[in-house]
Enzyme design. Structure first.
Site, PDB file in Angstrom:
ATOM      1  N   GLY A 165      77.559  -6.553  60.192  1.00 46.51           N
ATOM      2  CA  GLY A 165      78.476  -6.601  61.234  1.00 46.51           C
ATOM      3  C   GLY A 165      79.597  -7.759  60.994  1.00 46.51           C
ATOM      4  CD  GLU A 166      78.974 -13.463  58.893  1.00 42.80           C
ATOM      5  OE1 GLU A 166      79.511 -14.360  58.221  1.00 42.80           O
ATOM      6  OE2 GLU A 166      77.950 -13.262  58.985  1.00 42.80           O
ATOM      7  CB  ALA A 167      84.652  -9.986  59.290  1.00 41.07           C
ATOM      8  CE  LYS A 180      75.613 -12.271  56.277  1.00 36.75           C
ATOM      9  NZ  LYS A 180      74.339 -12.100  56.662  1.00 36.75           N
ATOM     10  CB  ILE A 181      82.515  -5.912  56.375  1.00 38.64           C
ATOM     11  CG1 ILE A 181      81.470  -5.970  57.413  1.00 38.64           C
ATOM     12  CG2 ILE A 181      83.262  -4.604  56.126  1.00 38.64           C
ATOM     13  CD1 ILE A 181      82.105  -5.372  58.723  1.00 38.64           C
TER      14      ILE A 181
END
Length: 190
Positions: free
Chosen positions: A59-61, A63-64
């Protein structure tokens, strides 16, 4: 790297968190996982669906972004003439994920329109050029109609067969390479 798909005890959400992290061993695992794919002549949305079968995207930007960067690098390596630059594949993959979240989040009342999706992707080609509107329209329709299921591999059990095969198209009678999975008398292809 097949254990990512085959091991029933691995949490798909935790795996996504790990693969998206900034640790060196996680980056190495993400590279190794990504390099198991051959996306040659495969549409970007189909490739993205296949890529996300083993884990749930974090969910973390940041990490995406790491996961999408690894995907787009591999996609561009397999299809160097599809988009003239890896950055185009990255922005488009990220945009597809945002569209997917927007269209398939039940709490989101105001869904993104095709016009908004096209506008969001203006100028992402080399030198600020636009991608063909027909490509963006097709991507929008595919994502709207079929949600990206990031945990689809749960249906594969013992005795499932999978691999690349050639499949003839319905409308256009050309042969295309597709990833097929045969599980419990059901044939899935991507």
């Amino acid at each position: 790297m097949t254990f990512l798909w085959e091991e029933p005890g691995i949490s798909r959400a935790k795996l996504g968190e790990f693969l998206g992290s900034d640790e060196e061993r996680a980056k190495a695992c993400l590279r190794a996982y990504t390099n198991t794919f051959d996306f040659t002549d495969c549409a970007i949305d189909v490739s993205l669906r296949l890529f996300l079968l083993a884990f749930r995207i974090p969910g973390e930007a940041q990490k995406i972004e790491r996961v999408m960067a690894a995907f787009s690098h591999r996609y561009h390596t397999c299809n160097p003439t599809c988009f003239c630059h890896e950055d185009t594949a990255f922005v488009l993959a990220f945009s597809i994920m945002m569209l997917h979240t927007d269209l398939h989040n039940p709490s989101n009342v105001r869904k993104m329109t095709l016009e908004q999706f096209v506008r969001n992707n203006r100028g992402i080609g080399v030198g600020g050029t636009d991608l063909p509107e027909t490509l963006l329209s097709e991507l929008y329709a595919k994502i709207k109609e079929n949600e990206i299921r990031m945990e689809q591999r749960e249906f594969i059990g013992a005795g499932a067969c999978e691999g690349w095969l050639w499949k003839q198209g319905g409308k256009v009678r050309s042969w295309k390479r597709r990833w097929l999975i045969l599980s419990k008398s059901v044939l899935y292809y991507f």
